[in-house]
Design a protein around this motif. Structure first.
Motif, mmCIF file in Angstrom:
data_model
loop_
_atom_site.group_PDB
_atom_site.id
_atom_site.type_symbol
_atom_site.label_atom_id
_atom_site.label_comp_id
_atom_site.label_asym_id
_atom_site.label_seq_id
_atom_site.Cartn_x
_atom_site.Cartn_y
_atom_site.Cartn_z
ATOM 1 N N ASN A 340 0.873 -1.189 -0.079
ATOM 2 C CA ASN A 340 -0.069 0.094 -0.031
ATOM 3 C C ASN A 340 0.960 1.191 -0.159
ATOM 4 O OD1 ASN A 340 0.995 -0.377 2.481
ATOM 5 N ND2 ASN A 340 -1.023 0.290 3.548
ATOM 6 N N ALA A 341 2.011 1.390 -0.037
ATOM 7 C CA ALA A 341 2.936 2.368 0.078
ATOM 8 C C ALA A 341 2.661 3.191 -1.124
ATOM 9 C CB ALA A 341 4.505 2.033 0.159
ATOM 10 N N HIS A 342 2.513 2.687 -2.212
ATOM 11 C CA HIS A 342 2.493 3.519 -3.466
ATOM 12 C C HIS A 342 1.061 4.198 -3.488
ATOM 13 C CE1 HIS A 342 0.744 -0.504 -4.298
ATOM 14 N NE2 HIS A 342 -0.008 0.289 -5.282
ATOM 15 N N LYS A 343 0.061 3.770 -2.573
ATOM 16 C CA LYS A 343 -1.399 4.532 -2.522
ATOM 17 C C LYS A 343 -1.579 5.742 -1.752
ATOM 18 C CE LYS A 343 -3.329 -0.292 -3.631
ATOM 19 N NZ LYS A 343 -4.223 -1.236 -3.090
ATOM 20 N N ILE A 344 -0.384 5.626 -0.651
ATOM 21 C CA ILE A 344 -0.574 6.891 0.233
ATOM 22 C C ILE A 344 -0.569 8.057 -0.299
ATOM 23 C CG2 ILE A 344 0.473 7.644 2.513
ATOM 24 C CD1 ILE A 344 -0.788 5.004 2.587
ATOM 25 N N ARG A 345 -1.424 9.004 0.090
ATOM 26 C CA ARG A 345 -1.441 10.205 -0.290
ATOM 27 C C ARG A 345 -1.247 11.455 0.562
ATOM 28 N NH1 ARG A 345 -6.850 10.848 -3.601
ATOM 29 N NH2 ARG A 345 -7.708 9.410 -1.842
ATOM 30 N N ALA A 346 -0.690 11.042 1.741
ATOM 31 C CA ALA A 346 -0.492 12.069 2.891
ATOM 32 C C ALA A 346 0.850 12.761 2.308
ATOM 33 C CB ALA A 346 -0.367 11.101 4.113
ATOM 34 N N ALA A 360 11.459 -1.038 2.929
ATOM 35 C CA ALA A 360 11.097 -0.783 1.068
ATOM 36 C C ALA A 360 10.020 0.313 0.981
ATOM 37 C CB ALA A 360 10.672 -1.911 0.826
ATOM 38 N N ALA A 361 8.915 0.320 2.046
ATOM 39 C CA ALA A 361 7.874 1.353 1.921
ATOM 40 C C ALA A 361 8.410 2.595 2.139
ATOM 41 C CB ALA A 361 6.798 0.892 2.970
ATOM 42 N N ASP A 362 9.575 2.852 3.213
ATOM 43 C CA ASP A 362 10.125 4.027 3.684
ATOM 44 C C ASP A 362 10.537 4.661 2.358
ATOM 45 O OD1 ASP A 362 11.226 5.663 5.803
ATOM 46 O OD2 ASP A 362 13.071 5.192 4.251
ATOM 47 N N GLU A 363 11.164 3.893 1.477
ATOM 48 C CA GLU A 363 11.964 4.442 0.222
ATOM 49 C C GLU A 363 10.901 4.910 -0.693
ATOM 50 O OE1 GLU A 363 15.317 3.123 -3.103
ATOM 51 O OE2 GLU A 363 14.743 1.769 -1.437
ATOM 52 N N VAL A 364 9.800 4.039 -0.951
ATOM 53 C CA VAL A 364 8.738 4.169 -1.835
ATOM 54 C C VAL A 364 8.098 5.642 -1.545
ATOM 55 C CG1 VAL A 364 6.757 3.782 -2.503
ATOM 56 C CG2 VAL A 364 8.362 2.156 -2.479
ATOM 57 N N LEU A 365 7.926 5.910 0.092
ATOM 58 C CA LEU A 365 7.084 7.022 0.083
ATOM 59 C C LEU A 365 8.025 8.246 -0.059
ATOM 60 C CD1 LEU A 365 5.686 5.687 3.749
ATOM 61 C CD2 LEU A 365 4.245 6.355 1.508
ATOM 62 N N ASN A 367 10.505 8.761 -2.147
ATOM 63 C CA ASN A 367 10.589 8.711 -3.339
ATOM 64 C C ASN A 367 9.385 9.619 -4.237
ATOM 65 O OD1 ASN A 367 13.127 7.959 -3.592
ATOM 66 N ND2 ASN A 367 12.346 5.783 -4.370
ATOM 67 N N ASN A 368 8.162 9.481 -3.402
ATOM 68 C CA ASN A 368 7.040 10.075 -3.817
ATOM 69 C C ASN A 368 6.801 11.455 -3.217
ATOM 70 O OD1 ASN A 368 6.372 7.668 -5.368
ATOM 71 N ND2 ASN A 368 5.189 6.724 -4.013
ATOM 72 N N GLY A 369 8.018 11.867 -2.523
ATOM 73 C CA GLY A 369 7.753 13.260 -2.129
ATOM 74 C C GLY A 369 7.219 13.182 -0.709
ATOM 75 N N ALA A 370 6.938 12.370 -0.020
ATOM 76 C CA ALA A 370 6.431 12.646 1.467
ATOM 77 C C ALA A 370 7.684 12.735 2.196
ATOM 78 C CB ALA A 370 5.806 11.258 1.792
ATOM 79 N N VAL A 371 7.325 13.228 3.238
ATOM 80 C CA VAL A 371 8.179 13.793 4.552
ATOM 81 C C VAL A 371 7.934 12.676 5.532
ATOM 82 C CG1 VAL A 371 8.910 15.362 6.232
ATOM 83 C CG2 VAL A 371 8.722 15.937 3.944
ATOM 84 N N ILE A 372 8.729 11.915 6.161
ATOM 85 C CA ILE A 372 8.501 10.880 7.161
ATOM 86 C C ILE A 372 8.965 11.438 8.562
ATOM 87 C CG2 ILE A 372 8.704 8.546 8.209
ATOM 88 C CD1 ILE A 372 8.712 7.979 5.182
ATOM 89 N N ILE A 373 8.294 11.586 9.647
ATOM 90 C CA ILE A 373 9.166 11.702 10.727
ATOM 91 C C ILE A 373 9.009 10.499 11.582
ATOM 92 C CG2 ILE A 373 9.066 13.333 13.042
ATOM 93 C CD1 ILE A 373 7.022 15.111 11.701
ATOM 94 N N PRO A 374 10.204 10.060 11.899
ATOM 95 C CA PRO A 374 10.502 8.706 12.442
ATOM 96 C C PRO A 374 9.744 8.411 13.805
ATOM 97 C CG PRO A 374 12.450 9.763 12.532
ATOM 98 C CD PRO A 374 11.644 10.651 11.721
ATOM 99 N N ASP A 375 9.597 7.148 14.312
ATOM 100 C CA ASP A 375 9.120 6.656 15.278
ATOM 101 C C ASP A 375 9.941 7.166 16.627
ATOM 102 O OD1 ASP A 375 11.053 5.045 14.405
ATOM 103 O OD2 ASP A 375 9.717 3.178 14.573
#
Length: 496
Positions: A340-346, A360-365, A367-375
Motif C-alpha cells: 500500500n505504500a504507493h497508494k499513500i497520499r499523505a 522498502a515502503a519508507d523508500e517508496v514514500l 521517492n513519492n515526495g512524502a516527509v516521514i518523521i520517524p518513530d
C-alpha cells in the motif's frame, strides 16, 4: 491450557498477524530485521567505529520466563520476556505489553528502538522492553493481577527491575493499574529500597505518578509534527502553509496515543478527517469531533459502528490511503508496506507507533515526495515524561512544590510596579492569569515541548548537513551520542 483459551489465543494471534501483515509482502523483513536495516543505513553516516557499531547494535541481555497460572480449574503456562538492549546508561527503560502476539523478536526490536529513542531526545536511559504473551481481554482482573505480580517476581529474582537497573512502563494492553501492581510487588520484595517507587513509571498519581504522563506520547506527537511543519524546507517540499490550523489529519489507532494526538491537533485547529480502528474507520472530510466519537465508542461496545457524524468505512486500511496533509499511524508495526505504500497520499507521515513503515515502503514514500518523521523521534514523548516521573520519585518531591508560590509573589510585585507606572490597574481575573505559578502538569508540558523542539532541530540540522532523510539523521545522531557515552566511560575488556 484449556481448549477454549488456547483457541481464543490462537485466533487473537492470527488477528494481530493479519493486521500487521495486510500491508506487507511475504519477502519484506520482520520487525527486528527492519530495525536493523534502518540502523545499518544510519551507521554509514555516523562517526562510530565498526567495533562500536557492533556493540551498539547487539542486544545486551534477554530474560525469558515461563510460569503457571490457574484459570477455570486448569493450569495455563504463561510466557514472558524482558530485553535490555543497551546498558550504556542505566537504568534501562521501556514498556511492558500484554499481547498474544508478543515474541522474543518483537521485544528485542522494541528494546533497540528504545535505546535509540532515549538517545535522540537526551534521556539518560538505556533501552529495554518487556512483554507477556496473553490477550488481556481473556483474563479477569484478579487473574491479570496474579500474572503481573508473578512476572514482576521473576524480574526481581533475576535482577531485571529496579530504580537503577531497569524501569518498566505501560505499553499495549497495560496501564496505571498494572504499573501499580508492579510497584507494590517490587516494594514487598525490596522493603528497604527508599526509592522503590521509581522502579516503574506510568503509575497512578496516588502511587507517585506524574501529571501529564497519560497524554505525553500524544502531546509529543503534536509537538513534533508542529515543529517539522514550521521548517521552510518541509513546507516547500510538501507544499503546505506550515500551520496546524486548517490542516487535515488522518489517525490510525484510537488508543491512548491516537486519542490524545487527535485531541491536541483538534484543539489547535486541525481537522481530524479520518480515525482508523482495527474493525472499521470513521471518515468525514469536514472533520470529526474527537470527544463525541470517543464517547460513542465507549457507549456502543467499543466500536465506531453507527456513529452518526461520519462515514463508517468497513475496510479501515483504505482510509490510510485517503488524501490528507498529515497521516499519523498510531497503532501497530508494519502498517505501511509494499502492498500500500504507493497508494499513500499523505504529504507528511508522523510515526506515532513503533515501526509502522517497512524499509522498502519508507523508500517508496520518500521517492513519492512524502516527509516521514520517524518513530524514534516522534513518539518519544512517553519516555520523556517517564523520565520526569522517575526523577520525581527519586527526589521525593512534587514538581513546583518549592517554587510555585515564590514565582507568584515575584510576578505580583513586578505587576504592581508596572500597574503603578502605567496608571492602569488590571482586573482580578487578568491579575490571576498573569501571576499564576506553574502547576506540575504545566512544568511537564514545558519540559516535553523543549525536549521535542531540541531533538527535532538536531535531526533537521543533521539531515540538511548530510543531505539525508530524517529517519537516517535521527538514528545517526543517536548512534553518535551512544558511541560518545561508551567512549567516555571506557569500554573494558575490548582491547588487549
Amino acid at each position: 491450557m484449556c481448549k477454549a483459551l488456547a483457541l481464543n489465543s490462537l485466533l487473537s494471534l492470527g488477528f494481530h498477524i493479519d493486521l500487521t501483515n495486510k500491508a506487507t509482502e511475504d519477502d519484506e523483513p520482520k520487525f527486528l530485521r527492519a530495525v536493523e536495516m534502518f540502523f545499518d543505513r544510519a551507521a554509514k553516516h555516523s562517526n562510530a567505529s565498526e567495533e562500536t557499531l557492533k556493540h551498539i547494535k547487539s542486544t545486551d541481555s534477554v530474560l525469558s520466563v515461563t510460569f503457571p497460572v490457574e484459570k477455570d480449574g486448569k493450569t495455563v503456562m504463561i510466557r514472558g520476556y524482558r530485553s535490555q538492549h543497551s546498558r550504556h546508561r542505566l537504568p534501562c527503560k521501556g514498556g511492558i505489553r500484554f499481547s498474544s502476539a508478543v515474541d522474543l523478536q518483537e521485544v528485542e526490536a522494541l528494546s533497540a528502538l528504545m535505546t535509540y529513542k532515549c538517545a535522540v531526545v537526551d534521556v539518560p536511559f538505556g533501552g529495554g522492553k518487556g512483554g507477556i504473551m496473553i490477550d488481556p481481554k481473556e483474563w479477569t482482573e484478579a487473574e491479570l493481577e496474579r500474572i503481573t505480580r508473578r512476572f514482576t517476581l521473576e524480574l526481581c529474582q533475576k535482577n531485571f527491575i529496579g530504580p537503577g537497573v531497569d524501569v518498566p512502563a505501560p505499553d499495549v494492553g497495560t496501564g496505571p493499574r498494572e504499573m501499580g501492581w508492579i510497584a507494590d510487588t517490587y516494594r514487598n520484595f525490596n522493603p528497604q529500597d527508599v526509592n522503590g517507587a521509581a522502579c516503574v513509571t506510568g503509575k497512578a498519581l496516588s502511587l507517585g505518578g506524574v501529571r501529564g504522563r497519560t497524554e505525553a506520547t500524544g502531546l509529543g506527537v503534536y509537538y513534533g509534527v508542529r515543529e517539522f511543519l514550521s521548517f521552510p524546507e518541509v513546507q516547500s517540499k510538501i507544499k503546505h502553509s506550515g500551520k496546524i490550523d486548517g490542516s487535515s489529519i488522518v489517525i490510525q489507532g484510537f488508543g491512548n496515543v491516537g486519542y490524545w494526538a487527535a485531541k491536541f491537533f483538534e484543539a489547535n485547529g486541525a481537522k481530524i478527517t479520518g480515525i482508523i480502528e482495527h474493525d472499521v474507520a470513521a471518515y468525514n472530510k469536514d472533520g470529526i469531533n474527537v470527544e463525541q466519537l470517543a464517547l460513542w465508542r465507549k457507549e456502543n461496545g467499543g466500536s465506531f459502528r453507527g456513529f452518526p457524524d461520519a462515514q463508517i468505512v468497513e475496510n479501515p486500511m483504505s482510509v490510510l490511503e485517503a488524501e490528507c496533509d498529515v497521516l499519523i499511524p498510531a497503532a501497530l508495526e508494519r502498517q505501511i508496506g509494499m502492498r500500500n505504500a504507493h497508494k499513500i497520499r499523505a504529504k507528511l507521515i508522523g510515526e506515532a507507533a513503533n515501526g509502522p513503515v517497512t524499509p522498502a515502503a519508507d523508500e517508496v514514500l520518500r521517492n513519492n515526495g512524502a516527509v516521514i518523521i520517524p518513530d524514534l523521534l516522534l513518539n518519544a514523548g512517553g519516555v520523556c515524561v517517564s523520565y520526569f516521573e522517575w526523577a520525581k520519585n527519586l527526589s521525593h518531591l512534587r514538581f513546583g512544590r518549592m517554587n510555585k508560590r515564590w514565582d507568584e509573589r515575584s510576578k505580583e510585585q513586578l505587576l504592581s510596579l508596572v500597574e503603578g507606572n502605567a496608571g492602569h490597574p488590571l482586573t482580578e481575573v487578568e491579575r490571576r492569569q498573569l501571576i499564576h505559578g506553574a502547576e506540575e502538569h504545566e512544568l511537564v508540558y514545558s519540559g516535553l515541548e523543549d525536549t521535542m523542539i531540541v531533538a527535532c532541530n538536531e535531526t533537521r540540522q543533521t539531515a540538511n548537513a548530510k543531505n539525508i532523510d530524517y529517519r537516517t539523521a535521527a538514528l545517526a545522531n543517536s548512534i553518535n551520542k551512544i558511541a560518545a557515552s561508551l567512549a567516555g566511560s571506557g569500554s573494558i575488556f575490548t582491547h588487549a
